[in-house]
Design an enzyme around this catalytic site. Structure first.
Site, PDB file in Angstrom:
ATOM      1  N   GLU A  18      -8.048   1.266  16.155  1.00  0.00           N
ATOM      2  CA  GLU A  18      -7.132   2.356  15.783  1.00  0.00           C
ATOM      3  C   GLU A  18      -7.011   3.347  16.940  1.00  0.00           C
ATOM      4  O   GLU A  18      -7.945   3.503  17.740  1.00  0.00           O
ATOM      5  CB  GLU A  18      -7.650   3.065  14.531  1.00  0.00           C
ATOM      6  N   ARG A  32       1.883  13.877   6.921  1.00  0.00           N
ATOM      7  CA  ARG A  32       2.731  14.228   8.062  1.00  0.00           C
ATOM      8  C   ARG A  32       4.197  14.456   7.649  1.00  0.00           C
ATOM      9  O   ARG A  32       4.991  14.985   8.421  1.00  0.00           O
ATOM     10  CB  ARG A  32       2.638  13.130   9.141  1.00  0.00           C
ATOM     11  N   GLY A  56      -8.660   5.054   2.898  1.00  0.00           N
ATOM     12  CA  GLY A  56      -8.261   4.131   3.956  1.00  0.00           C
ATOM     13  C   GLY A  56      -7.574   2.884   3.431  1.00  0.00           C
ATOM     14  O   GLY A  56      -7.635   2.568   2.240  1.00  0.00           O
ATOM     15  N   LEU A  85       0.838  -1.206   0.000  1.00  0.00           N
ATOM     16  CA  LEU A  85       0.000   0.000   0.000  1.00  0.00           C
ATOM     17  C   LEU A  85       0.872   1.254   0.000  1.00  0.00           C
ATOM     18  O   LEU A  85       1.706   1.440   0.884  1.00  0.00           O
ATOM     19  CB  LEU A  85      -0.901   0.015   1.237  1.00  0.00           C
ATOM     20  N   ASN A 118      35.742  22.563 -19.898  1.00  0.00           N
ATOM     21  CA  ASN A 118      35.011  21.587 -20.709  1.00  0.00           C
ATOM     22  C   ASN A 118      33.714  22.126 -21.272  1.00  0.00           C
ATOM     23  O   ASN A 118      33.097  21.498 -22.115  1.00  0.00           O
ATOM     24  CB  ASN A 118      34.721  20.340 -19.868  1.00  0.00           C
TER      25      ASN A 118
HETATM   26  C1  UD1 Z   1      -1.743   2.048   9.870  1.00  0.00           C
HETATM   27  C2  UD1 Z   1      -2.745   1.079  10.556  1.00  0.00           C
HETATM   28  C3  UD1 Z   1      -2.409   0.987  12.026  1.00  0.00           C
HETATM   29  C4  UD1 Z   1      -0.963   0.542  12.198  1.00  0.00           C
HETATM   30  C5  UD1 Z   1      -0.007   1.451  11.432  1.00  0.00           C
HETATM   31  C6  UD1 Z   1       1.384   0.871  11.425  1.00  0.00           C
HETATM   32  C7  UD1 Z   1      -4.911   1.182   9.387  1.00  0.00           C
HETATM   33  C8  UD1 Z   1      -6.276   1.741   9.401  1.00  0.00           C
HETATM   34  N1  UD1 Z   1      -4.090   1.579  10.382  1.00  0.00           N
HETATM   35  O1  UD1 Z   1      -1.944   3.334  10.441  1.00  0.00           O
HETATM   36  O2  UD1 Z   1      -3.262   0.023  12.650  1.00  0.00           O
HETATM   37  O3  UD1 Z   1      -0.630   0.498  13.569  1.00  0.00           O
HETATM   38  O4  UD1 Z   1      -0.429   1.583  10.056  1.00  0.00           O
HETATM   39  O5  UD1 Z   1       2.302   1.760  10.872  1.00  0.00           O
HETATM   40  O6  UD1 Z   1      -4.595   0.371   8.535  1.00  0.00           O
HETATM   41  N2  UD1 Z   1      -2.595   3.930   2.285  1.00  0.00           N
HETATM   42  C9  UD1 Z   1      -3.157   3.791   1.037  1.00  0.00           C
HETATM   43  N3  UD1 Z   1      -4.403   4.282   0.831  1.00  0.00           N
HETATM   44  C10 UD1 Z   1      -5.142   4.883   1.799  1.00  0.00           C
HETATM   45  C11 UD1 Z   1      -4.546   5.036   3.081  1.00  0.00           C
HETATM   46  C12 UD1 Z   1      -3.268   4.551   3.300  1.00  0.00           C
HETATM   47  O7  UD1 Z   1      -2.544   3.233   0.122  1.00  0.00           O
HETATM   48  O8  UD1 Z   1      -6.270   5.289   1.530  1.00  0.00           O
HETATM   49  C13 UD1 Z   1      -1.215   3.433   2.503  1.00  0.00           C
HETATM   50  C14 UD1 Z   1      -0.245   4.556   2.822  1.00  0.00           C
HETATM   51  O9  UD1 Z   1       0.371   5.027   1.646  1.00  0.00           O
HETATM   52  C15 UD1 Z   1       0.742   3.893   3.760  1.00  0.00           C
HETATM   53  C16 UD1 Z   1      -0.053   2.759   4.398  1.00  0.00           C
HETATM   54  O10 UD1 Z   1      -1.204   2.574   3.611  1.00  0.00           O
HETATM   55  O11 UD1 Z   1       1.840   3.331   3.053  1.00  0.00           O
HETATM   56  C17 UD1 Z   1      -0.437   3.089   5.833  1.00  0.00           C
HETATM   57  O12 UD1 Z   1      -1.221   4.266   5.855  1.00  0.00           O
HETATM   58  P1  UD1 Z   1      -1.086   5.337   7.012  1.00  0.00           P
HETATM   59  O13 UD1 Z   1      -2.049   6.424   6.755  1.00  0.00           O
HETATM   60  O14 UD1 Z   1       0.329   5.701   7.220  1.00  0.00           O
HETATM   61  O15 UD1 Z   1      -1.630   4.467   8.255  1.00  0.00           O
HETATM   62  P2  UD1 Z   1      -1.315   4.686   9.778  1.00  0.00           P
HETATM   63  O16 UD1 Z   1      -2.113   5.823  10.313  1.00  0.00           O
HETATM   64  O17 UD1 Z   1       0.141   4.724   9.993  1.00  0.00           O
HETATM   65 CA    CA Z   2       1.953   4.805   8.610  1.00  0.00          CA
END
Ligand code: UD1
Ligand code: CA
Length: 445
Positions: A156, A18, A79, A11, A371
């Site tokens: 979460e 951030r 998400g 993903l 050069n």
């Molecule tokens: C997520 C997890 C959390 C976990 C944490 C670990 C969920 C809801 N939460 O939170 O339980 O503890 O990772 O680091 O899964 N992404 C997409 N599409 C979206 C949203 C996110 O591709 O719509 C990808 C982001 O690019 C990223 C990854 O998913 O690589 C995680 O997304 P992020 O928003 O960083 O999740 P966290 O809040 O860190």
């Molecule tokens: Ca993350």
């Protein structure tokens, strides 16, 4: 019979807000390599059928970097659950394991990924999740156990009750899911939560409701599973990677006089008995042969150095610098796209760009290869054994023959034949006593 074929979904479509960056988060780098490439390298060691990267519509650059692996588009970042849904068409017909990884957790090792897959097969579970125990679990999804200690659900941070906030085994974000069940579980996701998103982390609860077993696999290495959400977390993992790269260099037989002060790229190659003095920077694509010494404060990128050469202090080797056996590149010398032959020396304050320098050449202090004419780059060729006097300006395209001697201070605009002396210099004009009479005239006034 269990289907052990494997597909991997990474993903990467999230905004990464951030990070406060124009650049997609997964293209930020550790040791000069994009985060997502670190993860893909580890994932590849599991020999999956496919790696599918979920990207946002405007991430052409990410799709380019992950090639030849396939990517899909998640049209709106709704998400992590919605992101996995975007990969479903690419998983059509796949009934084996689906390993789900987060593109922003770059250091997950392949053997941990394998442990996670094995955990799902152990007791024929529908899914397994990789957890880690943290002293400070703030910000992460918490693994909520049922009364048998099995995973009941994941909550979460923003949806935690006070009691749940105390749980300190967290979701790293890596899952292994039964490919035959994935679609029907994703179809049951809703977005009734604090963030109004489709959480992938709701899957364990959905599985539990169907009485399908879930497993927790625990990692004991916080850095390996760490996600990057901010620049500070990026810097922390950079230090972890640098530590490992320094260790690797030393394990392979290089001496680092002050390991903590040397910066490596992921692909830096050092031979045996290389000595690296303090404060040296290795950009990507640097190859150093055996018995080379790299002295303090040198900056190298995309270059190669042959056996026994001596570099620095304060040398700058730019892309295409190709330093021959036993050659010497001294202080404040910049070399770009130039081959320096065996035993040749450029010891002080010089610029060699777009050149071919033969063997046994001596290039004096302050020599400049001109050069660039403002439009094009031109080549300077110097034959074996030539001697270039100090403060020589070589206007390229230029050719200096073997054993030619260019007198100090010359401007080279014509070809210097083999063995020739080449001088461009005004005849000195000397007027004895001139200063005394000049000063006398001035003081009278
Ligand atoms: C997520 C997890 C959390 C976990 C944490 C670990 C969920 C809801 N939460 O939170 O339980 O503890 O990772 O680091 O899964 N992404 C997409 N599409 C979206 C949203 C996110 O591709 O719509 C990808 C982001 O690019 C990223 C990854 O998913 O690589 C995680 O997304 P992020 O928003 O960083 O999740 P966290 O809040 O860190
Ligand atoms: Ca993350």
């Amino acid at each position: 019979m269990t289907d052990t074929s494997l597909n991997i979904v990474i993903l990467a479509a999230g905004k990464g807000s951030r990070m406060k960056s124009q650049k997609p988060k997964v293209l930020h780098e550790l040791a000069g390599r994009p985060l997502i490439s670190w993860l893909i390298e580890s994932a590849m060691q599991l020999n999956p059928e496919k790696i599918i990267v979920v990207t946002a519509p405007d991430m052409d650059d990410v799709r380019e970097v992950v090639k030849p692996h396939s990517s899909v588009i998640q049209h709106k970042a709704q998400g992590t659950g919605d992101a996995v849904k975007a990969a479903l068409p690419a998983l059509e017909g796949h009934k084996g394991d689906v390993l789900i990884l987060l593109g922003d957790a770059p250091l997950l090792a392949h053997d941990t990924m394998q442990d996670l897959i094995d955990a799902r097969h152990l007791d024929n579970a529908g899914l397994s999740v990789l957890g880690v125990e943290l002293d400070d679990p703030y910000g992460y999804g918490r693994l909520v156990p049922d009364k048998h200690g099995k995973l009941a659900r994941i909550v979460e941070q923003k949806d935690c009750t006070e009691e749940e906030e105390e749980l300190n085994v967290i979701n790293t974000g890596a899952f292994c899911v039964d490919g035959a069940r994935l679609k029907s579980w994703l179809d049951q996701l809703d977005c009734n939560n604090a963030q109004g998103e489709y959480y992938f982390t709701d899957l364990p609860a959905i599985a539990a409701a169907e009485k399908v077993k879930t497993e927790i696999c625990i990692s004991y290495d916080e850095d390996e599973v760490a996600g990057i959400n901010s620049r500070a977390q990026l810097a922390h993992l950079e230090s972890v990677v640098q530590h490992a790269l320094r260790q690797r260099a030393m394990d392979n037989g290089a001496t680092l006089l002050s390991p903590e002060s040397v910066y490596f790229s992921w692909d830096t190659e050092l031979g045996q008995d290389v000595v690296v003095e303090p404060n040296v920077f290795f950009g990507p694509k640097v190859k150093v042969a055996n018995n080379v010494r790299i002295k303090a404060f040198s900056h190298l990128e995309d270059c190669q150095i042959a056996e026994g050469a001596d570099i620095g202090p304060y040398a700058r080797l730019r892309p295409g610098a190709d330093i021959g056996e036993g050659a010497r590149i001294g202080n404040f010398v910049e070399v770009k796209k130039t081959r320096v032959g065996k035993g040749s020396k450029i010891n002080h304050l010089s610029y060699a760009g777009d050149g071919e320098i033969g063997d046994g050449v001596n290039i004096g202090a302050g020599t400049i290869f001109c050069n660039y004419d403002g439009y094009d780059k031109h080549t300077t060729i110097i034959g074996d054994g030539a001697f270039i006097g100090s403060n020589t300006t070589i206007v390229a395209p230029a050719k200096i023959g073997a054993n030619a001697l260019i007198a100090a201070g010359s401007v080279v605009t014509k070809e210097a034949p083999n063995d020739a002396l080449y001088v461009t210099r005004m005849k000195p004009m000397i007027k004895e006593g001139w200063v005394t009479s000049f000063q006398a005239k001035k003081t009278k006034k």
